[in-house]
Scaffold this motif. Structure first.
Motif, PDB file in Angstrom:
ATOM      1  N   GLU A   1      -0.043   0.509   0.313  1.00  0.00           N
ATOM      2  CA  GLU A   1      -0.674   0.327   1.623  1.00  0.00           C
ATOM      3  C   GLU A   1      -1.135  -1.110   1.816  1.00  0.00           C
ATOM      4  O   GLU A   1      -1.009  -1.674   2.899  1.00  0.00           O
TER       5      GLU A   1
ATOM      6  N   ARG B   1      -6.341   6.326   4.085  1.00  0.00           N
ATOM      7  CA  ARG B   1      -4.941   6.580   4.442  1.00  0.00           C
ATOM      8  C   ARG B   1      -4.128   6.975   3.207  1.00  0.00           C
ATOM      9  O   ARG B   1      -3.316   7.899   3.254  1.00  0.00           O
ATOM     10  N   THR B   2      -4.347   6.271   2.110  1.00  0.00           N
ATOM     11  CA  THR B   2      -3.634   6.584   0.878  1.00  0.00           C
ATOM     12  C   THR B   2      -3.980   7.981   0.392  1.00  0.00           C
ATOM     13  O   THR B   2      -3.111   8.743  -0.016  1.00  0.00           O
TER      14      THR B   2
ATOM     15  N   GLN C   1      -5.006  10.517   2.212  1.00  0.00           N
ATOM     16  CA  GLN C   1      -4.396  11.489   3.113  1.00  0.00           C
ATOM     17  C   GLN C   1      -2.904  11.629   2.855  1.00  0.00           C
ATOM     18  O   GLN C   1      -2.364  12.740   2.890  1.00  0.00           O
ATOM     19  N   LYS C   2      -2.222  10.531   2.587  1.00  0.00           N
ATOM     20  CA  LYS C   2      -0.780  10.585   2.334  1.00  0.00           C
ATOM     21  C   LYS C   2      -0.468  11.347   1.059  1.00  0.00           C
ATOM     22  O   LYS C   2       0.550  12.011   0.956  1.00  0.00           O
ATOM     23  N   ARG C   3      -1.351  11.245   0.077  1.00  0.00           N
ATOM     24  CA  ARG C   3      -1.122  11.934  -1.193  1.00  0.00           C
ATOM     25  C   ARG C   3      -1.600  13.373  -1.155  1.00  0.00           C
ATOM     26  O   ARG C   3      -1.315  14.138  -2.070  1.00  0.00           O
TER      27      ARG C   3
END
Length: 54
Positions: free
Chosen positions: A3, A43-44, A46-48
């Motif tokens: 990110e 964000r990281t 949530q993506k994981r």
């Protein structure tokens, strides 16, 4: 870290668009505000699909 690299790439493109010389990656990371760092981390997370707060 992906990110941060994506954000840095966007920053470099913006600098080039304005004819500015971008700072290096280390200084870019050091110049991020607490809010920006938290947004990257959120964000990281949530993506994981992880929630490290619980």
């Amino acid at each position: 870290m992906v990110e941060y690299n994506l954000g840095y790439d966007y920053y470099k493109q913006a600098c080039q668009g304005y004819g500015l010389e971008p700072i290096n990656f280390a200084f870019y990371l050091l110049s991020l505000s607490k809010a920006q760092l938290e947004a990257y981390n959120e964000r990281t997370t949530q993506k994981r699909g992880h929630n490290f707060d619980n």
